[in-house]
Design a protein around this motif. Structure first.
Motif, short mmCIF file in Angstrom:
data_model
loop_
_atom_site.label_atom_id
_atom_site.label_comp_id
_atom_site.label_asym_id
_atom_site.label_seq_id
_atom_site.Cartn_x
_atom_site.Cartn_y
_atom_site.Cartn_z
N MET A 1 3.83 16.73 -2.91
CA MET A 1 2.98 15.80 -3.64
C MET A 1 3.47 14.38 -3.33
N ARG A 2 2.52 13.48 -3.16
CA ARG A 2 2.87 12.08 -2.88
C ARG A 2 2.81 11.25 -4.16
N PRO A 81 3.82 4.18 -2.38
CA PRO A 81 2.80 5.14 -2.80
C PRO A 81 2.74 6.39 -1.92
N GLY A 82 2.99 6.26 -0.64
CA GLY A 82 2.92 7.39 0.28
C GLY A 82 4.17 8.25 0.32
N ASP A 83 5.22 7.86 -0.41
CA ASP A 83 6.46 8.64 -0.41
C ASP A 83 6.26 9.98 -1.10
N LEU A 103 5.60 0.24 -4.76
CA LEU A 103 5.30 -1.07 -4.17
C LEU A 103 4.76 -0.90 -2.76
N ASP A 104 3.92 -1.85 -2.35
CA ASP A 104 3.45 -1.84 -0.97
C ASP A 104 4.54 -2.46 -0.08
N GLN A 105 4.26 -2.58 1.21
CA GLN A 105 5.25 -3.09 2.17
C GLN A 105 5.65 -4.54 1.90
N ASP A 106 4.85 -5.27 1.14
CA ASP A 106 5.17 -6.66 0.81
C ASP A 106 5.82 -6.81 -0.56
N GLY A 107 6.13 -5.69 -1.21
CA GLY A 107 6.77 -5.73 -2.52
C GLY A 107 5.82 -5.95 -3.68
#
Length: 141
Positions: A1-2, A81-83, A103-107
């Motif tokens: 599950m992500r 989110p994709g982890d 968090l997204d790649q930009d924090g």
């Protein structure tokens, strides 16, 4: 599950320039005890909890107009989110946090996962193990 499959989206945030009273009112109105502290672009700078307000404002007899930047927790414990959810659970356990921000790649904040979210979506030993690991801090106090 992500993580994105169970994270809460559209999470209320506060600014570091908001006051302790602002945060307490927002917590009351949203029925939460945790708020991410974000800049204007949505980048997470830290968090404030009802416990932070009790210990750093009330217990120290500070004014409720104290700025959050003076009392917030600056440690940002997060995942993406994709982890895989198991990785987020491991991070929560390592940091003894009952919530983790996604968090997204930009924090920038995308969502939050709490222990209750995990309990609702995970079954068996893995959820219990995360709860035990996170609750270690309470056992020490």
């Amino acid at each position: 599950m992500r993580c994105e499959e169970i994270m809460k989206r559209n999470v209320e945030c506060v600014s570091p320039r908001d006051t302790a009273e602002d945060a307490a009112c927002k917590m009351r109105d949203a029925n939460v005890g945790f708020l991410p502290v974000c800049d204007q672009s949505g980048k997470v700078l830290g968090t404030v909890t009802d416990r932070d307000l009790a210990l750093r404002i009330v217990a120290e007899a500070k004014d409720c107009g104290t700025l959050l930047e003076d009392v917030m927790t600056r440690e940002v414990v997060s995942c993406r989110p994709g982890d895989d959810l198991r990785d987020a659970q491991t991070t929560m356990a390592e940091h003894e946090k009952s919530r983790i921000m996604c968090l997204d790649q930009d924090g920038r904040l995308q969502g939050v996962i709490s222990l209750s979210d995990i309990a609702q979506h995970e079954t068996g030993e893995r959820a219990a193990e995360t709860l035990r690991d996170v609750s270690e801090r309470e056992a020490r106090t």
